[in-house]
Design a protein around this motif. Structure first.
Motif, PDB file in Angstrom:
ATOM      1  N   SER B  24       0.836  -1.201   0.000  1.00 40.80           N
ATOM      2  CA  SER B  24       0.000   0.000   0.000  1.00 40.80           C
ATOM      3  C   SER B  24       0.874   1.255   0.000  1.00 40.80           C
ATOM      4  CB  SER B  24      -0.986  -0.012   1.179  1.00 40.80           C
ATOM      5  OG  SER B  24      -0.410   0.494   2.342  1.00 40.80           O
ATOM      6  N   GLU B  25       2.016   1.208   0.691  1.00 39.02           N
ATOM      7  CA  GLU B  25       2.937   2.347   0.686  1.00 39.02           C
ATOM      8  C   GLU B  25       3.531   2.558  -0.711  1.00 39.02           C
ATOM      9  OE1 GLU B  25       4.321   1.326   5.240  1.00 39.02           O
ATOM     10  OE2 GLU B  25       5.828   1.258   3.631  1.00 39.02           O
ATOM     11  N   GLU B  26       4.027   1.459  -1.287  1.00 43.23           N
ATOM     12  CA  GLU B  26       4.693   1.554  -2.592  1.00 43.23           C
ATOM     13  C   GLU B  26       3.737   2.039  -3.680  1.00 43.23           C
ATOM     14  OE1 GLU B  26       7.756   0.752  -4.052  1.00 43.23           O
ATOM     15  OE2 GLU B  26       8.745   0.587  -2.107  1.00 43.23           O
ATOM     16  N   LEU B  27       2.491   1.575  -3.586  1.00 41.82           N
ATOM     17  CA  LEU B  27       1.524   1.911  -4.640  1.00 41.82           C
ATOM     18  C   LEU B  27       0.716   3.164  -4.292  1.00 41.82           C
ATOM     19  CD1 LEU B  27       0.261  -1.738  -5.330  1.00 41.82           C
ATOM     20  CD2 LEU B  27       1.690  -0.350  -6.862  1.00 41.82           C
ATOM     21  N   GLY B  28       0.863   3.611  -3.064  1.00 43.58           N
ATOM     22  CA  GLY B  28       0.098   4.791  -2.650  1.00 43.58           C
ATOM     23  C   GLY B  28      -1.401   4.544  -2.654  1.00 43.58           C
ATOM     24  N   ILE B  29      -1.802   3.381  -2.189  1.00 39.73           N
ATOM     25  CA  ILE B  29      -3.233   3.047  -2.147  1.00 39.73           C
ATOM     26  C   ILE B  29      -3.623   2.629  -0.734  1.00 39.73           C
ATOM     27  CG2 ILE B  29      -3.273   2.404  -4.596  1.00 39.73           C
ATOM     28  CD1 ILE B  29      -3.133  -0.505  -3.848  1.00 39.73           C
ATOM     29  N   THR B  30      -4.911   2.635  -0.469  1.00 42.15           N
ATOM     30  CA  THR B  30      -5.402   2.422   0.897  1.00 42.15           C
ATOM     31  C   THR B  30      -5.179   0.991   1.374  1.00 42.15           C
ATOM     32  OG1 THR B  30      -7.157   3.966   0.297  1.00 42.15           O
ATOM     33  CG2 THR B  30      -7.387   2.839   2.417  1.00 42.15           C
ATOM     34  N   PHE B  31      -4.881   0.869   2.653  1.00 41.80           N
ATOM     35  CA  PHE B  31      -4.652  -0.422   3.296  1.00 41.80           C
ATOM     36  C   PHE B  31      -5.852  -0.726   4.182  1.00 41.80           C
ATOM     37  CE2 PHE B  31      -2.494  -2.478   7.117  1.00 41.80           C
ATOM     38  CZ  PHE B  31      -2.484  -3.746   6.560  1.00 41.80           C
ATOM     39  N   TYR B  32      -6.606  -1.741   3.833  1.00 51.29           N
ATOM     40  CA  TYR B  32      -7.809  -2.068   4.599  1.00 51.29           C
ATOM     41  C   TYR B  32      -7.564  -3.209   5.566  1.00 51.29           C
ATOM     42  CZ  TYR B  32     -10.932   0.982   2.090  1.00 51.29           C
ATOM     43  OH  TYR B  32     -11.557   2.092   1.590  1.00 51.29           O
ATOM     44  N   ASP B  33      -7.703  -2.883   6.846  1.00 49.31           N
ATOM     45  CA  ASP B  33      -7.576  -3.933   7.847  1.00 49.31           C
ATOM     46  C   ASP B  33      -8.384  -3.475   9.057  1.00 49.31           C
ATOM     47  OD1 ASP B  33      -6.855  -6.175   9.129  1.00 49.31           O
ATOM     48  OD2 ASP B  33      -4.961  -5.373   9.856  1.00 49.31           O
ATOM     49  N   ALA B  92     -13.538  -1.730  -3.074  1.00 50.63           N
ATOM     50  CA  ALA B  92     -12.913  -2.220  -4.313  1.00 50.63           C
ATOM     51  C   ALA B  92     -13.465  -1.502  -5.535  1.00 50.63           C
ATOM     52  CB  ALA B  92     -13.124  -3.724  -4.441  1.00 50.63           C
ATOM     53  N   ALA B  93     -14.736  -1.142  -5.476  1.00 54.70           N
ATOM     54  CA  ALA B  93     -15.354  -0.436  -6.600  1.00 54.70           C
ATOM     55  C   ALA B  93     -14.894   1.022  -6.653  1.00 54.70           C
ATOM     56  CB  ALA B  93     -16.875  -0.503  -6.485  1.00 54.70           C
ATOM     57  N   ARG B  94     -14.612   1.578  -5.468  1.00 48.76           N
ATOM     58  CA  ARG B  94     -14.323   3.012  -5.346  1.00 48.76           C
ATOM     59  C   ARG B  94     -12.869   3.348  -5.625  1.00 48.76           C
ATOM     60  NH1 ARG B  94     -16.090   3.318  -0.278  1.00 48.76           N
ATOM     61  NH2 ARG B  94     -14.007   3.009   0.544  1.00 48.76           N
ATOM     62  N   GLU B  95     -11.954   2.482  -5.161  1.00 49.09           N
ATOM     63  CA  GLU B  95     -10.542   2.879  -5.170  1.00 49.09           C
ATOM     64  C   GLU B  95      -9.621   1.667  -5.265  1.00 49.09           C
ATOM     65  OE1 GLU B  95      -9.352   4.454  -1.330  1.00 49.09           O
ATOM     66  OE2 GLU B  95     -10.753   3.131  -0.283  1.00 49.09           O
ATOM     67  N   SER B  96      -8.401   1.905  -5.747  1.00 44.83           N
ATOM     68  CA  SER B  96      -7.361   0.878  -5.645  1.00 44.83           C
ATOM     69  C   SER B  96      -7.028   0.695  -4.174  1.00 44.83           C
ATOM     70  CB  SER B  96      -6.107   1.313  -6.402  1.00 44.83           C
ATOM     71  OG  SER B  96      -6.340   1.288  -7.789  1.00 44.83           O
ATOM     72  N   CYS B  97      -6.828  -0.532  -3.742  1.00 48.57           N
ATOM     73  CA  CYS B  97      -6.561  -0.770  -2.324  1.00 48.57           C
ATOM     74  C   CYS B  97      -5.945  -2.146  -2.097  1.00 48.57           C
ATOM     75  CB  CYS B  97      -7.846  -0.628  -1.510  1.00 48.57           C
ATOM     76  SG  CYS B  97      -9.228  -1.628  -2.071  1.00 48.57           S
ATOM     77  N   VAL B  98      -5.399  -2.324  -0.892  1.00 47.52           N
ATOM     78  CA  VAL B  98      -4.901  -3.619  -0.432  1.00 47.52           C
ATOM     79  C   VAL B  98      -5.786  -4.044   0.728  1.00 47.52           C
ATOM     80  CG1 VAL B  98      -2.913  -4.900   0.459  1.00 47.52           C
ATOM     81  CG2 VAL B  98      -2.548  -2.916  -1.021  1.00 47.52           C
ATOM     82  N   ILE B  99      -6.290  -5.257   0.676  1.00 48.05           N
ATOM     83  CA  ILE B  99      -7.191  -5.730   1.727  1.00 48.05           C
ATOM     84  C   ILE B  99      -6.609  -6.997   2.341  1.00 48.05           C
ATOM     85  CG2 ILE B  99      -9.544  -6.470   2.293  1.00 48.05           C
ATOM     86  CD1 ILE B  99     -10.447  -5.082  -0.332  1.00 48.05           C
ATOM     87  N   VAL B 100      -6.428  -6.968   3.650  1.00 44.29           N
ATOM     88  CA  VAL B 100      -5.869  -8.138   4.335  1.00 44.29           C
ATOM     89  C   VAL B 100      -6.990  -8.971   4.937  1.00 44.29           C
ATOM     90  CG1 VAL B 100      -4.404  -8.924   6.230  1.00 44.29           C
ATOM     91  CG2 VAL B 100      -3.721  -6.983   4.847  1.00 44.29           C
ATOM     92  N   GLN B 186       8.113  -7.143  -3.301  1.00 47.85           N
ATOM     93  CA  GLN B 186       8.641  -6.715  -4.607  1.00 47.85           C
ATOM     94  C   GLN B 186       8.053  -7.547  -5.749  1.00 47.85           C
ATOM     95  OE1 GLN B 186      10.235  -3.977  -5.163  1.00 47.85           O
ATOM     96  NE2 GLN B 186      10.222  -3.574  -2.966  1.00 47.85           N
ATOM     97  N   LEU B 187       7.938  -8.825  -5.469  1.00 46.54           N
ATOM     98  CA  LEU B 187       7.438  -9.759  -6.479  1.00 46.54           C
ATOM     99  C   LEU B 187       5.947  -9.494  -6.792  1.00 46.54           C
ATOM    100  CD1 LEU B 187       8.634 -13.378  -5.963  1.00 46.54           C
ATOM    101  CD2 LEU B 187       6.364 -12.895  -6.809  1.00 46.54           C
ATOM    102  N   ILE B 188       5.194  -9.226  -5.760  1.00 52.79           N
ATOM    103  CA  ILE B 188       3.767  -8.925  -5.949  1.00 52.79           C
ATOM    104  C   ILE B 188       3.618  -7.598  -6.698  1.00 52.79           C
ATOM    105  CG2 ILE B 188       1.577  -8.439  -4.772  1.00 52.79           C
ATOM    106  CD1 ILE B 188       2.803 -10.183  -2.389  1.00 52.79           C
ATOM    107  N   LEU B 189       4.443  -6.616  -6.316  1.00 52.36           N
ATOM    108  CA  LEU B 189       4.415  -5.315  -6.993  1.00 52.36           C
ATOM    109  C   LEU B 189       4.695  -5.482  -8.480  1.00 52.36           C
ATOM    110  CD1 LEU B 189       6.359  -2.994  -4.540  1.00 52.36           C
ATOM    111  CD2 LEU B 189       3.993  -2.686  -5.326  1.00 52.36           C
ATOM    112  N   ASP B 190       5.682  -6.295  -8.779  1.00 53.73           N
ATOM    113  CA  ASP B 190       6.078  -6.522 -10.167  1.00 53.73           C
ATOM    114  C   ASP B 190       4.899  -7.092 -10.966  1.00 53.73           C
ATOM    115  OD1 ASP B 190       7.809  -6.814 -12.399  1.00 53.73           O
ATOM    116  OD2 ASP B 190       8.041  -8.926 -11.900  1.00 53.73           O
ATOM    117  N   VAL B 191       4.241  -8.087 -10.399  1.00 52.62           N
ATOM    118  CA  VAL B 191       3.102  -8.699 -11.105  1.00 52.62           C
ATOM    119  C   VAL B 191       1.927  -7.715 -11.176  1.00 52.62           C
ATOM    120  CG1 VAL B 191       1.386 -10.560 -11.034  1.00 52.62           C
ATOM    121  CG2 VAL B 191       3.786 -11.053 -10.515  1.00 52.62           C
ATOM    122  N   ALA B 192       1.718  -6.958 -10.101  1.00 53.51           N
ATOM    123  CA  ALA B 192       0.601  -6.002 -10.079  1.00 53.51           C
ATOM    124  C   ALA B 192       0.790  -4.921 -11.136  1.00 53.51           C
ATOM    125  CB  ALA B 192       0.482  -5.370  -8.695  1.00 53.51           C
ATOM    126  N   ARG B 193       2.039  -4.496 -11.309  1.00 50.64           N
ATOM    127  CA  ARG B 193       2.310  -3.394 -12.242  1.00 50.64           C
ATOM    128  C   ARG B 193       2.270  -3.828 -13.689  1.00 50.64           C
ATOM    129  NH1 ARG B 193       6.828  -0.935  -8.210  1.00 50.64           N
ATOM    130  NH2 ARG B 193       5.605   0.812  -7.415  1.00 50.64           N
TER     131      ARG B 193
END
Lengths: 199, 199
Positions: B24-33, B92-100, B186-193
């Protein structure tokens, strides 16, 4: 790079075999698949076709067959499995290698130098691939995939008492439809070459 | 980067939460927990503590409780789940985010823009981590982990009718003890991007 053994479990049509080949080429290490079967055949005196077909053999309901099973232990498929397991263990001890299928992750579970990978993909993606790349019939490929999955799951369960594709049994499980076959290989190579820093 | 939602399922102590934070930090998106729980609380009028504890509530064997369940449908934990599922879908509909956690992979299964990840690690690695990093008691951490795994498995099964940690339910399943927490991110970021080229 140190001695390394990579095992690849995979769903049929997911590209796992292709990924394994790429790994063996990139790392310059042996690729065990049909070659493995051939080696088993030589060691045990079974013909290659026999070994290849053994996992698909099913007991009949015949009383004589049951009687045969009861007095002849282990069964022929079990003998094949035992012979394959021996070949896999010897190969892993002898050389760095990539081994596709054959419950190799389970057979080598006591080794420290093994990277276990599982490659999977949704059925529509695999159906398209087996028709386009493997030249299979385009009549209901989804159904054949379900049958293949079922058979591999049963085979794995029978010999390992584990669930096929359970992520905890692998270091990496990758959906090749999203990651891409080529990138799966690159990603596995990256991890194989430089393990991460635990923290 | 386009709209993306990353869900992280994880075994307790595997570093999955830390990985989600890094993403969430690297992508600048909300972290939902906890934030997610808080949002649920606001929308439903449940107190935060109540929502946090709801998944751990167990039915007693009391007849009156059974009677209550029979006439009051859905149950309180089910109401909490329903409220959380609504928040997850709206986020998920509103914004890019990471959900744990929270079965988000299942709740969002009909969306195309979701990357589902599962982080796991062997018990000895996690036991060392929860004592060293989470400051937990060093008295039998393995046993607490088994209990946690069991509870998460049951919770996931109850609400999704799926097997928790089954690799086919995720795009990436990673063993953080081998890959390393930082490299998992890093690996997840790579695939996400950059999704891979199917072939």
């Amino acid at each position: 790079m140190n001695h390394i053994v990579i095992t690849i479990g995979r769903e049929y049509g997911s590209g796992g075999r292709l990924i394994a080949q790429r790994l063996s080429e990139e790392l310059g290490i042996t690729f065990y698949d049909k070659q493995l079967i051939s080696e088993v055949a030589k060691q045990t005196g079974f013909s290659e076709n026999f070994v290849r077909d053994a996992e698909h053999q099913r007991p009949t309901n015949s009383f004589l067959y049951d009687l045969y099973c009861a007095v002849q232990a282990p069964s022929v498929p079990d003998q094949v499995f035992i012979a394959q397991a021996r070949v896999i263990k010897e190969a892993a001890a002898r050389e760095s290698c990539v081994i596709v299928g054959r419950c190799a992750d389970y057979i080598l579970r006591d080794r420290e130098d093994v990277l276990n990978v599982f490659i999977h993909a949704p059925i529509p993606y695999r159906a398209e691939r087996i028709v386009r790349l493997y030249g299979e019939s385009d009549a209901a490929p989804e159904k054949r995939l379900e049958e293949k999955d079922k058979r591999r799951r049963a085979y794995y369960k029978h010999y390992t008492n584990r669930e096929w594709g359970k992520s905890q049994n692998y270091h990496l499980s990758l959906d090749s439809s999203l990651v891409g076959v080529e990138r799966c290989a690159q990603l596995i190579l990256d991890v194989a070459r430089t393990p991460g820093e635990p923290n």
